[in-house]
Write a protein that holds these residues in place. Sequence first.
Motif, PDB file in Angstrom:
ATOM      1  N   UNK A  31       4.246 -12.526  40.736  1.00  0.00           N
ATOM      2  CA  UNK A  31       3.894 -11.839  39.465  1.00  0.00           C
ATOM      3  C   UNK A  31       3.386 -12.876  38.250  1.00  0.00           C
ATOM      4  N   UNK A  32       3.386 -14.051  38.621  1.00  0.00           N
ATOM      5  CA  UNK A  32       3.053 -14.921  37.757  1.00  0.00           C
ATOM      6  C   UNK A  32       2.260 -16.005  38.197  1.00  0.00           C
ATOM      7  N   UNK A  33       1.292 -16.565  37.250  1.00  0.00           N
ATOM      8  CA  UNK A  33       0.673 -17.927  37.420  1.00  0.00           C
ATOM      9  C   UNK A  33       1.766 -18.949  37.645  1.00  0.00           C
ATOM     10  N   UNK A  34       1.741 -20.010  38.673  1.00  0.00           N
ATOM     11  CA  UNK A  34       2.574 -21.098  38.930  1.00  0.00           C
ATOM     12  C   UNK A  34       2.160 -22.307  38.262  1.00  0.00           C
ATOM     13  N   UNK A  35       3.002 -23.129  37.614  1.00  0.00           N
ATOM     14  CA  UNK A  35       2.621 -24.399  36.925  1.00  0.00           C
ATOM     15  C   UNK A  35       3.630 -25.591  37.387  1.00  0.00           C
ATOM     16  N   UNK A  36       2.955 -26.820  37.558  1.00  0.00           N
ATOM     17  CA  UNK A  36       3.683 -28.006  37.926  1.00  0.00           C
ATOM     18  C   UNK A  36       3.805 -28.601  36.451  1.00  0.00           C
ATOM     19  N   UNK A  37       4.653 -29.133  36.237  1.00  0.00           N
ATOM     20  CA  UNK A  37       5.118 -30.005  34.926  1.00  0.00           C
ATOM     21  C   UNK A  37       5.630 -31.304  35.278  1.00  0.00           C
ATOM     22  N   UNK A  38       5.364 -32.158  34.554  1.00  0.00           N
ATOM     23  CA  UNK A  38       6.285 -33.375  34.583  1.00  0.00           C
ATOM     24  C   UNK A  38       6.707 -34.041  33.293  1.00  0.00           C
ATOM     25  N   UNK A  39       7.845 -34.714  33.159  1.00  0.00           N
ATOM     26  CA  UNK A  39       8.511 -35.414  32.081  1.00  0.00           C
ATOM     27  C   UNK A  39       8.620 -36.806  32.485  1.00  0.00           C
ATOM     28  N   UNK A  40       7.752 -37.790  31.844  1.00  0.00           N
ATOM     29  CA  UNK A  40       7.926 -39.179  31.948  1.00  0.00           C
ATOM     30  C   UNK A  40       8.916 -39.584  31.157  1.00  0.00           C
ATOM     31  N   UNK A  41       9.673 -40.867  31.436  1.00  0.00           N
ATOM     32  CA  UNK A  41      10.810 -41.201  30.724  1.00  0.00           C
ATOM     33  C   UNK A  41      10.187 -41.426  29.245  1.00  0.00           C
ATOM     34  N   UNK A  42      11.087 -40.782  28.211  1.00  0.00           N
ATOM     35  CA  UNK A  42      10.861 -40.949  26.949  1.00  0.00           C
ATOM     36  C   UNK A  42       9.603 -40.296  26.153  1.00  0.00           C
ATOM     37  N   UNK A  43       9.114 -39.208  27.204  1.00  0.00           N
ATOM     38  CA  UNK A  43       7.979 -38.467  26.805  1.00  0.00           C
ATOM     39  C   UNK A  43       8.203 -36.980  26.861  1.00  0.00           C
ATOM     40  N   UNK A  44       7.534 -36.080  26.020  1.00  0.00           N
ATOM     41  CA  UNK A  44       7.828 -34.850  26.435  1.00  0.00           C
ATOM     42  C   UNK A  44       7.101 -34.057  27.622  1.00  0.00           C
ATOM     43  N   UNK A  45       7.707 -33.173  28.099  1.00  0.00           N
ATOM     44  CA  UNK A  45       7.360 -32.568  29.416  1.00  0.00           C
ATOM     45  C   UNK A  45       5.790 -31.932  29.270  1.00  0.00           C
ATOM     46  N   UNK A  46       4.942 -32.228  30.314  1.00  0.00           N
ATOM     47  CA  UNK A  46       3.618 -31.765  30.182  1.00  0.00           C
ATOM     48  C   UNK A  46       3.252 -31.009  31.225  1.00  0.00           C
ATOM     49  N   UNK A  47       2.246 -29.885  31.239  1.00  0.00           N
ATOM     50  CA  UNK A  47       1.980 -29.184  32.194  1.00  0.00           C
ATOM     51  C   UNK A  47       0.563 -29.936  32.953  1.00  0.00           C
ATOM     52  N   UNK A  48       0.836 -30.105  34.350  1.00  0.00           N
ATOM     53  CA  UNK A  48      -0.193 -31.073  35.106  1.00  0.00           C
ATOM     54  C   UNK A  48      -1.271 -30.234  36.030  1.00  0.00           C
ATOM     55  N   UNK A  49      -0.468 -29.072  36.335  1.00  0.00           N
ATOM     56  CA  UNK A  49      -1.511 -28.162  37.211  1.00  0.00           C
ATOM     57  C   UNK A  49      -1.010 -26.590  37.219  1.00  0.00           C
ATOM     58  N   UNK A  50      -1.781 -25.768  37.132  1.00  0.00           N
ATOM     59  CA  UNK A  50      -1.607 -24.248  37.127  1.00  0.00           C
ATOM     60  C   UNK A  50      -2.520 -23.805  38.446  1.00  0.00           C
ATOM     61  N   UNK A  51      -1.724 -22.740  38.877  1.00  0.00           N
ATOM     62  CA  UNK A  51      -2.097 -22.153  40.052  1.00  0.00           C
ATOM     63  C   UNK A  51      -2.069 -20.758  39.995  1.00  0.00           C
ATOM     64  N   UNK A  52      -2.841 -19.854  39.864  1.00  0.00           N
ATOM     65  CA  UNK A  52      -2.762 -18.502  39.700  1.00  0.00           C
ATOM     66  C   UNK A  52      -2.690 -17.681  41.061  1.00  0.00           C
ATOM     67  N   UNK A  53      -2.208 -16.471  40.942  1.00  0.00           N
ATOM     68  CA  UNK A  53      -1.779 -15.554  42.265  1.00  0.00           C
ATOM     69  C   UNK A  53      -3.332 -15.688  43.059  1.00  0.00           C
ATOM     70  N   UNK A  54      -4.405 -15.466  42.364  1.00  0.00           N
ATOM     71  CA  UNK A  54      -5.598 -15.504  43.089  1.00  0.00           C
ATOM     72  C   UNK A  54      -6.115 -16.779  43.551  1.00  0.00           C
ATOM     73  N   UNK A  55      -5.405 -17.771  43.317  1.00  0.00           N
ATOM     74  CA  UNK A  55      -5.748 -19.068  43.855  1.00  0.00           C
ATOM     75  C   UNK A  55      -6.632 -20.038  43.005  1.00  0.00           C
TER      76      UNK A  55
END
Length: 116
Positions: A31-55
Amino acid sequence: QVQFVESGGGLVQPGGSLRLSCAVAESIFNLYTMGWYRQAPGKQRELVATNTRSGRIMYADSVKGRFTSSRDNAKNTVYLQMNSLKPEDTGVYYCNIAPVPAPDSWGQGTTVTVSS
């Protein structure tokens, strides 16, 4: 219900590669676009990549040209191939829906450490 299970992290030298996997609950994956997030030490979580259902795939500027996201619809799994890793890529990597993550559905994440 566990919705996201990340794996594949580890310790790697600068310039090395890792491939992360995230198994996603089928009800979400379809149903959804998928995302990869990362959280570096001492930092806020950030979105690094998104991948929709259609690619359609988008990347943060910090990883563009080095990271590749893909999804296997048959396995309800999303991947993040990370090449030319840098120390600043160190952090805990998570997957979730994107661009707005489900706040109560974070998995345990997988830790990536880039160090010599």
